[in-house]
Scaffold this motif. Structure first.
Motif, short mmCIF file in Angstrom:
data_model
loop_
_atom_site.label_atom_id
_atom_site.label_comp_id
_atom_site.label_asym_id
_atom_site.label_seq_id
_atom_site.Cartn_x
_atom_site.Cartn_y
_atom_site.Cartn_z
N ARG A 18 9.26 6.38 4.86
CA ARG A 18 7.84 6.54 5.12
C ARG A 18 7.30 5.30 5.80
NH1 ARG A 18 5.32 7.77 -0.59
NH2 ARG A 18 6.68 6.01 -1.07
N PRO A 19 6.49 5.45 6.84
CA PRO A 19 5.89 4.27 7.49
C PRO A 19 4.90 3.61 6.54
CG PRO A 19 4.92 6.28 8.35
CD PRO A 19 6.06 6.71 7.47
N SER A 20 5.00 2.30 6.40
CA SER A 20 4.12 1.57 5.49
C SER A 20 4.00 0.14 5.98
CB SER A 20 4.67 1.60 4.06
OG SER A 20 3.84 0.87 3.19
N ASP A 21 2.96 -0.58 5.52
CA ASP A 21 2.78 -1.97 5.92
C ASP A 21 3.27 -2.93 4.84
OD1 ASP A 21 0.89 -1.42 4.06
OD2 ASP A 21 -0.85 -1.97 5.27
N GLY A 22 4.10 -2.47 3.93
CA GLY A 22 4.65 -3.30 2.88
C GLY A 22 5.45 -2.47 1.91
N PRO A 23 5.95 -3.12 0.85
CA PRO A 23 6.76 -2.40 -0.12
C PRO A 23 5.95 -1.35 -0.88
CG PRO A 23 6.25 -4.60 -0.93
CD PRO A 23 5.79 -4.55 0.49
N THR A 24 6.63 -0.31 -1.29
CA THR A 24 6.00 0.72 -2.12
C THR A 24 6.00 0.25 -3.57
OG1 THR A 24 8.10 1.84 -2.49
CG2 THR A 24 6.81 2.52 -0.56
N ALA A 25 5.28 0.98 -4.40
CA ALA A 25 5.24 0.62 -5.82
C ALA A 25 6.64 0.64 -6.42
CB ALA A 25 4.33 1.60 -6.56
N GLY A 26 7.46 1.62 -6.01
CA GLY A 26 8.82 1.68 -6.55
C GLY A 26 9.68 0.52 -6.11
N GLY A 27 9.34 -0.08 -4.95
CA GLY A 27 10.13 -1.21 -4.46
C GLY A 27 10.04 -2.42 -5.37
N ALA A 250 -3.26 -12.82 0.04
CA ALA A 250 -3.50 -11.40 -0.25
C ALA A 250 -2.93 -10.55 0.88
CB ALA A 250 -4.99 -11.13 -0.42
N PHE A 251 -2.07 -9.58 0.51
CA PHE A 251 -1.47 -8.66 1.47
C PHE A 251 -1.76 -7.23 1.05
CE2 PHE A 251 1.82 -12.14 2.00
CZ PHE A 251 1.37 -12.53 3.26
N GLY A 252 -1.59 -6.32 1.99
CA GLY A 252 -1.66 -4.90 1.66
C GLY A 252 -3.04 -4.32 1.82
N ALA A 253 -3.37 -3.39 0.92
CA ALA A 253 -4.59 -2.58 1.06
C ALA A 253 -5.82 -3.28 0.48
CB ALA A 253 -4.37 -1.22 0.39
N PHE A 254 -6.08 -4.51 0.96
CA PHE A 254 -7.31 -5.22 0.62
C PHE A 254 -8.28 -5.12 1.79
CE2 PHE A 254 -4.24 -7.57 -2.05
CZ PHE A 254 -4.86 -7.44 -3.28
N LYS A 255 -9.55 -5.29 1.53
CA LYS A 255 -10.53 -5.28 2.60
C LYS A 255 -10.41 -6.54 3.47
CE LYS A 255 -13.84 -2.38 0.13
NZ LYS A 255 -15.18 -2.29 -0.50
N SER A 256 -9.92 -7.63 2.86
CA SER A 256 -9.74 -8.87 3.61
C SER A 256 -8.41 -9.47 3.19
CB SER A 256 -10.88 -9.83 3.33
OG SER A 256 -10.69 -11.06 4.00
N VAL A 257 -7.48 -9.57 4.12
CA VAL A 257 -6.16 -10.14 3.82
C VAL A 257 -6.06 -11.53 4.44
CG1 VAL A 257 -5.05 -7.89 3.66
CG2 VAL A 257 -5.13 -9.05 5.87
N GLY A 258 -5.17 -12.34 3.90
CA GLY A 258 -4.98 -13.69 4.43
C GLY A 258 -4.76 -14.69 3.33
N GLU A 259 -4.89 -15.96 3.68
CA GLU A 259 -4.69 -17.07 2.75
C GLU A 259 -6.05 -17.62 2.33
OE1 GLU A 259 -1.84 -21.04 2.42
OE2 GLU A 259 -2.55 -20.37 4.37
N PHE A 260 -6.21 -17.85 1.03
CA PHE A 260 -7.50 -18.29 0.48
C PHE A 260 -7.29 -19.56 -0.34
CE2 PHE A 260 -7.54 -13.74 1.03
CZ PHE A 260 -8.77 -13.47 1.61
N GLU A 261 -8.15 -20.56 -0.12
CA GLU A 261 -8.09 -21.80 -0.89
C GLU A 261 -8.88 -21.66 -2.19
OE1 GLU A 261 -9.26 -25.23 1.26
OE2 GLU A 261 -7.85 -24.90 2.91
N PHE A 262 -8.45 -22.40 -3.21
CA PHE A 262 -9.19 -22.41 -4.47
C PHE A 262 -8.85 -23.68 -5.24
CE2 PHE A 262 -5.08 -20.63 -5.50
CZ PHE A 262 -4.80 -21.05 -6.79
N GLU A 263 -9.66 -23.96 -6.25
CA GLU A 263 -9.43 -25.13 -7.09
C GLU A 263 -8.46 -24.76 -8.20
OE1 GLU A 263 -11.99 -28.59 -9.42
OE2 GLU A 263 -13.01 -27.03 -8.27
N ARG A 283 -7.18 3.73 0.98
CA ARG A 283 -5.77 3.39 1.18
C ARG A 283 -5.05 2.97 -0.11
NH1 ARG A 283 -4.64 -1.11 5.39
NH2 ARG A 283 -2.72 -1.01 4.18
N ALA A 284 -5.73 2.17 -0.92
CA ALA A 284 -5.04 1.49 -2.02
C ALA A 284 -4.72 2.43 -3.18
CB ALA A 284 -5.88 0.33 -2.52
N ASP A 285 -3.62 2.10 -3.85
CA ASP A 285 -3.25 2.76 -5.10
C ASP A 285 -3.73 1.83 -6.22
OD1 ASP A 285 -2.16 3.92 -7.31
OD2 ASP A 285 -0.09 3.91 -6.60
#
Length: 377
Positions: A18-27, A250-263, A283-285
């Motif tokens: 199946r075409p996907s942008d990352g691993p499935t839940a079973g993966g 954050a990857f996958g079915a998020f509204k905003s993906v990327g790298e985030f800084e935090f304390e 999109r998201a499960d």
């Protein structure tokens, strides 16, 4: 039966690729450690450590001297040198003296720079050689030069700038530059304040002090907590503030993906989900949201880098979050995100199937039209 055959064929293919942008839940349930080849267990959020040891990175230990390695008595040399700037004020308490015609008994002569020959030229007393002498010695010369013009003269000499006795502050500060050392004996925190303060939080800033061939570093948070780290500065010291960014991805079915800084140690999983904008509704499960991390493992052996500190290794860990379970929302408010964590929101199975099905809905490509004149001889 023949009418069902195409649909069965499509279903089999979709299950295989199946075409996907990352691993499935079973993966995630079949994932293995790339170093050991062992299967990585998928742990429910309810069984995960909410605040595991090592959330705050091990940056220093009691045996690490940090900036205390550069301890000194501070800069106390007040001798005048070329380029120094002095401010001179004279006073006369007599009734018939230099200021008898003025209402004030005090006169600020202004600021004067020690020239390349080591001298300054002052009103009333003329040119004075001051190289390697003290401000007090210059005061005595001024008083001596005013005898005869003033009844009871006094003088105050203040060193306002010593360019040859400065330090520099660079890096992650708001106003980097070179600053003078004064009689107040500036310390590391004084220098950072003069440079406008650190641009990052104390826990994400590392201060490096360079003095000649010596170098020492300490987190800014440690300098704030430990007075022995707030050492006095000496002429030509260099301070550099580096930024140790702590991030999650954050990857996958998020509204905003990327790298985030935090304390470090303060961001919860609920807050991290908010940083990523939440899940994509179409999109998201929601029942298969994962946190992937290299979980620190501490042993009784000591670290080679920091003797006396426990040795640490890491092993991969996967934590599953079921957002359809209301109790997980409460747990997410307690679960702390660690540096390097990966948050992954998998696609719903129907979304991946729809992607695959759309491939077969696309019309076949038509042949390109022949070039003009291509069929003529």
């Amino acid at each position: 039966m023949r009418k069902l055959t195409p649909f069965v064929f499509v279903a089999i293919l979709s299950a295989c690729a199946r075409p996907s942008d990352g691993p499935t839940a079973g993966g995630f349930y079949s994932a293995t450690d790339p170093n050991t080849g062992k299967k990585i267990p998928v742990v429910r959020l309810a069984d995960a450590p909410m605040y595991p040891p090592g959330v705050t990175p091990l940056i220093y230990t009691a045996s690490d001297p940090g900036l205390s390695l550069m301890r000194s008595g501070g800069f106390a040399d007040t001798r005048l040198r070329r380029g120094d700037v002095v401010e001179v004020t004279i006073l006369d308490t007599g009734e018939e003296g230099l200021f008898s015609s003025t209402q004030s008994k005090t006169l600020n002569l202004g600021r004067f720079t020690v020239d390349s020959s080591g001298s300054v030229t002052l009103p009333f007393v003329g040119r004075q050689r001051v190289l390697e002498s003290s401000p007090e010695a210059l005061q005595a010369r001024i008083v001596s030069g005013l005898k005869g013009s003033a009844v009871n003269p006094q003088a105050i000499v203040t060193v306002v700038d010593k360019p040859t006795s400065g330090f520099t502050v660079n890096g992650d500060v708001r106003s980097a530059g070179r600053f003078p050392l004064t009689a107040r004996k500036e310390r590391v925190l004084d220098a950072i304040a003069l440079a406008g303060g650190a641009s990052s939080t104390p826990s994400a800033s590392t201060v490096t002090l360079i003095r000649g061939k010596q170098r020492a570093s300490a987190p800014l948070s440690r300098i704030l907590d430990d007075a022995s780290q707030n050492v006095y500065l000496l002429p030509d010291d260099q301070l550099y503030l580096g930024k140790d960014a702590t991030t999650f991805t954050a990857f996958g079915a998020f509204k905003s993906v990327g790298e985030f800084e935090f304390e470090p140690g303060k961001l919860t999983l609920a807050q991290a989900l908010g940083r990523a904008g939440g899940l994509l509704d179409d999109r998201a499960d929601a029942s298969n949201f994962y946190v992937v991390r290299n979980q620190p493992v501490y042993s009784s052996a000591t670290s080679a880098k920091y003797p006396g500190a426990p040795s640490t290794t890491s092993r991969p860990a996967i934590y599953r979050v079921d957002l359809k379970d209301v109790s997980n929302l409460s747990l997410m408010q307690q679960f702390r995100v660690m540096d390097g964590d990966i948050l992954y929101a998998s696609n719903s199975g129907l979304v991946d199937f729809a992607k695959f099905f759309n491939i077969y809905q696309k019309s076949a490509a038509t042949a390109a039209a022949p070039l003009p004149g291509a069929g003529t001889q």
